[in-house]
Design an enzyme around this catalytic site. Structure first.
Site, PDB file in Angstrom:
ATOM      1  N   GLY A  47       0.835  -1.203   0.000  1.00 23.27           N
ATOM      2  CA  GLY A  47       0.000   0.000   0.000  1.00 23.27           C
ATOM      3  C   GLY A  47       0.866   1.248   0.000  1.00 23.27           C
ATOM      4  O   GLY A  47       1.889   1.307   0.688  1.00 23.27           O
TER       5      GLY A  47
ATOM      6  N   GLY B  85       1.423   4.080   4.051  1.00 31.07           N
ATOM      7  CA  GLY B  85       2.414   3.253   3.377  1.00 31.07           C
ATOM      8  C   GLY B  85       3.562   4.066   2.812  1.00 31.07           C
ATOM      9  O   GLY B  85       4.739   3.725   3.001  1.00 31.07           O
TER      10      GLY B  85
ATOM     11  N   HIS C  47     -20.382   8.952   6.284  1.00 33.05           N
ATOM     12  CA  HIS C  47     -20.109  10.387   6.164  1.00 33.05           C
ATOM     13  C   HIS C  47     -21.393  11.120   5.826  1.00 33.05           C
ATOM     14  O   HIS C  47     -22.124  10.718   4.930  1.00 33.05           O
ATOM     15  CB  HIS C  47     -19.066  10.606   5.069  1.00 33.05           C
TER      16      HIS C  47
ATOM     17  N   SER D 106     -16.838  17.699   0.788  1.00 36.54           N
ATOM     18  CA  SER D 106     -16.085  17.906   2.022  1.00 36.54           C
ATOM     19  C   SER D 106     -16.968  18.378   3.163  1.00 36.54           C
ATOM     20  O   SER D 106     -17.868  19.198   3.002  1.00 36.54           O
ATOM     21  CB  SER D 106     -14.996  18.940   1.812  1.00 36.54           C
TER      22      SER D 106
ATOM     23  N   ARG E  96     -19.768  13.330  12.813  1.00 33.22           N
ATOM     24  CA  ARG E  96     -20.266  12.639  11.629  1.00 33.22           C
ATOM     25  C   ARG E  96     -21.355  11.621  11.908  1.00 33.22           C
ATOM     26  O   ARG E  96     -22.377  11.602  11.208  1.00 33.22           O
ATOM     27  CB  ARG E  96     -19.097  11.921  10.954  1.00 33.22           C
TER      28      ARG E  96
END
Lengths: 237, 637, 258
Positions: free
Chosen positions: B40, B45, B266, B284, B330
């Site tokens: 990853g 990563g 979300h 966003s 959220r």
């Protein structure tokens, strides 16, 4: 680094294109302005020509710079073109251009045609090999001369008029000049971009000026053969 | 089994410093003898790869993308938190720690969260030094903004592309090491299994996605940074290729999977428009700073939003949570949206949508300011929906977005399989049952830049590793198993595509294990998923060849693992008989519909051990102790 | 909507490609372009035919994976939009659409519409970074960046590395991609110490990878989904020119000879 070492670098090649191009553009502007003297009269044009010839070594330096610029411009452009063709081996079946103007996409072709035109132009007016019958001397007495000295000088005016009175020659010139204009439309603004002068607040103006200047040069230069053909100039010959 | 998180002793503020001192070091000359495999190349990563290579380790990195820069961290929009307290509004490491523990609804390990808050400031320093173009004030200092779930401005951002800029920073640091030959990079290479030899993680089996070749790689440690599993829902904000295979395969090899039912929905995504839809697009969360969320007061109000007068609108977040209003965390904002839609007050063609309205903000600040703040988001919205949010309110609906669950790791970010380290979204560690906005980027980079580089050295310095090559019988066996799995998939010759199965699985998971869950539904899903899995293995069709670039086979391998993993997630959701954070069990709520935690019975991490396909896995427990943030009902009213 | 698609099919890099025609009925205008291709692929799989291979991932216009040339324009007709964000409402019933891979020598076709863009990674590897190790960074606010410069750096830094600039350029040049990275760092104080070396090395790698030269067509800017300006190419030209006469250049030549 040898003289042609710059060819190894894509950006330096472009810089050479821009600088040599700038030299040639400046020359075209001066040349055009000089040619416009034809509208003032025979005397002005011939005096200007005689003045240029009287420069001697300076004239040769200018010529050397021009020739060198032209050679570098041509060699570099050919090298760039071959690389570009190689970098895009397969083309799109359908291609829509978004921003590239026709003038920008045809630079190499207008360039090659301009080169042939310039060769003809030099043979015609500078080396006078294509139409030697148009070459006449002029015997000229300066206005302010004290004594009655007669000077022999080259009658450019007569040569130009005689040349352009031939419609075929005029057409060659008109087409050649339009090609120059087309080339310059892209070339002038391109110089600024390549040399790193592109900011939002002035670059659109440069682009407009580039096109405008190209059009002005074309109009000026085309006006000469047209005026001759229509008899506005050279009727007295 | 009671799991040990190996948390250092001592006061929380000193744990990490003390631990760093106590950990054994590997001398520079010896570092280059150790090889580390990293799977990853997202934030975690890439940052780990760069940092470990800088330290002198041999690093080998794998990504299934054509370039490491395409990892899905790139899509994070809003920002990254840090306790810099530049705005002088009362922030501190302690407060960031406190907010994150509370935001996670008390299901995260306190010591990990404190460490995260501690290193958050170093991350900003590091990113600025790398040339990440964070937003600035006119003075040239860094700018901050507030973000969902926080009452102060601690979020650093680069327009609406913070994830992109941070990832490009980590990516370029990594590519620098690739150029220095410190990292070997394998692109278009997908990990399909973990090699465990004598109980220690020693390598991976991969498939080259261009040639179909199955290969094996061995090393002294394996790091998984393979992200989350939101795509188990089929429709999520994750990228198309995001999958659970790497972590699930590690689970099948003995690694414990912790809290798989903790998924985050979300609140601000563009609602689904039809069956063809391949993903949900996130808008966003920063939009909630200036946008006001509302639905019509009366069910079935079909008027255009601009024609509904103020008195017929219900600004439900402001009404229900006056102190946080539109910035409620959220999970709370998502559930509130679901609740009003379930009441029949949802808007849009499907009835699954709420308005996010900017007309007040435009009146207050002017269109220009709004354009400056959200211009690119508004454009994106218009491109997708054809509506202009300057003129008519946006429509939004919650969508699966992030998974707090992941492989279980101890304080050193190592799983219960020695040598297997798990970082970023792939591990379960820092967000508990719910993640706060702008904290994912923080955690990914914290793990990669500042935690793993220390702890992995300790592992090497304290572990004796035998020499292993790819000729080892265990490696060969693992390769063979992968090849057999592929052969089996290729030979089913059924009638349904991998995508069809994935879509069906997604529906089951969204309906029964989505925003709210109940015992009956979960039990039903536990019947449906194995049935679907059986059908998959008998009625799947794959075209093309296995030894070639084959997008159908790639997808089939991923869906096959989702079909097993989904069952694990359902078990976890069923057994966690409480509501907390993103896990909402309808049986456990307060009269006003808020989540009701059961700290007496569930104040712990549930880490699952694999026992075979279709068998109920074993549930292990790591108790959570809250010494510094007292257990309280999480209230945002 | 009913559409006719002409899609480029190519088995592998060495095979000869060709167009194949597909008729798509019932295309919904809310679909994205890639979702329309998904529908086609599902159909092909069920018919036992190989689906069309194309690169894609995030489907929100930021990962830079998607790379289709639609009717001769990389990423299709909508300005400042990646293929994945292009929606079918931009087309009308009866349209004929030509779908080709991004074409350039430096981007060989791998299969169908997938091309190899690893050259971009090699360019970044050559110098697209600031050489700071983890842990070396000073306190973030000790480096001040004027807002204007930070904004301009961000304008350049938003490049998604999709390669549309190369695909659109009649010369297959990568100048806009390289210039975006060079300019991103050139506008920041952190980028100054390596500024000259960076531009020299990145341009050198760009040439090695077989990209063409810049002819100032500005097609790259027009096709760029992030609308990155060609003014950054001008900046790179200037930086490169300066760097060509610097100590850094002499050092590079010395190192190459050694």
């Amino acid at each position: 680094m040898s003289l042609f070492g710059y060819l190894r670098s894509t950006i330096l090649s472009k810089v050479v294109m821009a600088i040599t191009g700038a030299v040639l553009v400046l020359y075209v502007i001066v040349h055009t302005a000089g040619n416009m003297l034809i509208f003032i009269g025979k005397d002005s044009l011939n005096s200007y020509s005689a003045f240029l010839h009287s420069l001697g070594p300076i004239l040769w330096i200018i010529r050397a710079v021009l020739i060198l610029s032209a050679i570098l411009h041509i060699i570099t452009s050919i090298k760039l073109k071959f690389e570009n063709l190689a970098a895009k081996p397969s083309k799109y079946a359908v291609k829509n251009y978004l921003k590239a103007k026709l003038s920008s996409r045809t630079m190499i072709w207008t360039g090659i045609m301009i080169l042939s035109f310039v060769v003809y132009h030099l043979l015609h007016f500078t080396f006078r090999t294509t139409n030697p019958q148009h070459y006449y001397p002029e015997f000229y007495q300066p206005h302010n001369a004290v004594s009655s000295i007669i000077i022999e000088r080259f009658d450019v005016y007569r040569m130009v008029v005689l040349g352009f009175q031939n419609p075929l020659i005029s057409i060659v010139y008109i087409v050649g000049v339009i090609l120059v204009g087309f080339h310059l439309d892209h070339a002038i603004q391109s110089m600024f971009q390549t040399l790193g002068y592109n900011q939002k607040h002035y670059f659109p103006t440069i682009q407009k000026c580039s096109t405008t200047l190209a059009i002005i040069i074309v109009l000026c230069l085309v006006s000469i053969p047209i005026s001759v053909l229509l008899g506005f100039i050279g009727g007295e010959i | 089994m009671i799991l040990d998180g190996k948390v250092p002793t001592g006061p929380i503020t000193e744990k990490w410093d003390k631990h760093r001192f106590e950990m054994k070091l590997v001398s520079p000359a010896n570092k280059r003898k150790y090889k580390i495999i990293i799977v990853g190349t997202g934030l975690a990563g890439a940052s780990a790869a760069a940092s470990l290579a800088e330290l002198g380790y041999q690093v080998e990195v794998f990504t299934y993308h054509d370039s490491p820069r395409r990892a899905h961290s790139i899509a994070a929009q809003g920002g990254i938190n840090a306790a810099k307290n530049y705005p002088n509004d009362g922030d501190s490491i302690w407060r960031l720690f406190y907010d994150t523990v509370k935001g996670g609804d008390f299901r995260a390990r306190e010591s990990n969260v404190y460490r995260l808050a501690q290193v958050s400031n170093n991350i900003i320093d590091q990113c600025v030094a790398q040339g990440v173009p964070f937003a600035r004030e006119y003075s040239g200092y860094l700018a901050n903004r507030s973000f969902g779930g926080a009452q102060l401005s601690r979020t650093f951002y680069a327009r609406g592309q913070t994830g992109q800029q941070l990832l490009l920073g980590a990516y370029s640091a990594m590519m620098r090491q690739v150029g220095l030959n410190k990292i070997v990079l394998h692109t278009k290479t997908e990990m399909l299994d973990l090699i465990v030899i004598n109980g220690i993680a020693r390598g991976v089996v991969t498939r080259n996605l261009l040639t179909g070749k199955i290969e094996s790689y061995v090393a002294d440690a394996v790091v998984l940074a393979t992200g989350g599993y939101s795509n188990v829902f089929y429709l999520s904000t994750n990228a198309q290729a995001c999958n659970v295979t790497a972590t699930y395969r590690a689970y099948k090899r003995g690694a414990f999977f912790a809290n798989p039912c903790f998924t985050q929905i979300h609140p601000t995504c563009i609602p689904q428009s039809g069956e063809h839809q391949s993903k949900l697009t996130l808008m966003s969360e920063s939009l909630r700073n200036d946008g006001r969320v509302w639905v019509p007061k009366n069910p079935g109000d079909k008027r255009k939003p601009t024609e509904i007068p103020e008195e017929d609108r219900d600004y439900y977040l402001e009404r229900m949570y006056p102190s946080y209003g539109n910035l409620a965390p959220r999970d709370i904002a998502s559930r509130a949206a679901k609740r009003v839609c379930d009441e029949g007050r949802g808007v849009g063609p499907t009835g699954n949508g709420v308005y996010l309205d900017f007309s007040d903000a435009i009146k207050r600040l002017g269109k220009k300011v709004i354009e400056e703040r959200y211009g690119n988001l508004f454009e994106m919205y218009e491109r997708i929906t054809g509506d202009n949010p300057y003129e008519t309110p946006m429509m939004i609906y919650p969508a699966p977005h992030y998974t707090m669950g992941g492989l279980w790791v101890d304080y050193n970010l190592m799983s219960n399989i020695p040598g297997l380290h798990v970082i970023g979204e792939a591990n379960f560690s820092d967000h508990g049952a719910n993640r706060l906005g702008a904290s994912a980027l923080m955690q990914g980079l914290a793990d990669g830049y500042f935690i793993l580089p220390y702890t992995i050295g300790h592992y090497f310095a304290t572990t004796k590793l035998e020499k292993v090559t790819t000729d080892h019988p265990e490696v060969k066996k693992c390769v063979q198993e992968v090849q057999e799995r592929i052969k089996k998939l290729m030979s089913i010759n059924g009638k349904k595509t991998p995508t069809q199965f994935h879509r069906e699985l997604g529906k089951i998971m969204w309906n029964y294990c989505g925003m709210s869950r109940n015992e009956e539904g979960l039990k039903k899903a536990l019947e449906l998923v194995p049935k679907l899995r059986d059908e998959f293995w008998s009625n799947l069709t794959i075209v093309g060849e296995e030894g070639d670039l084959n997008i159908v086979l790639e997808k089939a391998l991923r869906v096959a693992d989702f079909l097993e993993f989904a069952e694990l997630m359902l078990w976890d959701a069923l057994e966690r008989n409480e509501s907390c954070g993103g896990h909402f069990r309808e049986e456990h709520q307060y009269p006003d519909g808020e989540a009701k935690r059961d700290d007496e019975n569930f104040c712990h991490v549930a880490a699952w051990e694999y026992t075979g396909i279709g068998n109920k896995p074993i549930r292990h427990v790591e108790p959570l102790v809250f010494e510094y943030v007292p257990l309280t009902v999480r209230s945002y009213k | 909507m009913k559409l006719t698609l002409h899609i480029w099919r190519q088995k592998n890099t060495n095979a000869k490609g060709h167009f194949e025609t597909y008729i798509m009925d019932n295309v919904i205008e809310d679909m994205s372009f890639l979702e329309m291709l998904d529908v086609l692929n599902e159909r092909l799989i069920l018919e036992g035919k190989e689906p069309v291979a194309f690169d894609h991932d995030c489907r929100e216009g930021i990962c830079g994976a998607c790379s289709l040339t639609i009717n001769g324009i990389p990423h299709g007709p909508e300005k400042g939009t990646t293929t994945c964000q292009l929606h079918m409402r931009k087309f009308k019933d009866g349209d004929e659409i030509w779908i080709e891979p991004f074409r350039a020598r430096a981007f060989p076709v791998i299969k169908d519409l997938i091309v190899d863009r690893s050259a971009f990674d090699r360019i970044i590897q050559a110098g697209g970074f600031i050489s700071v190790n983890t842990g070396q960074a000073p306190e973030a606010n000790s480096i001040l960046v004027p807002k204007k410069n930070a904004d301009t750096a961000m304008d350049a830094a938003q490049c998604i590395g999709c390669g549309a600039c190369v695909a659109a350029c009649p010369n297959g040049a990568a100048m806009l991609f390289v210039a975006a990275k060079v300019s991103h760092f050139a506008y920041l104080p952190q980028g100054q110490p390596e500024r000259k070396l960076r531009v020299l090395k990145m341009v050198e790698q760009m040439q090695k990878d077989g990209f063409g030269n810049c002819s100032n067509y500005y097609e790259c800017e027009a096709a760029c989904p992030k609308q990155i300006s060609v003014k950054f190419i001008a900046l790179m030209n200037r930086d490169y020119l300066k760097a060509s006469f610097s100590d850094e250049k002499s050092e590079l030549i010395r190192n190459q000879l050694a």
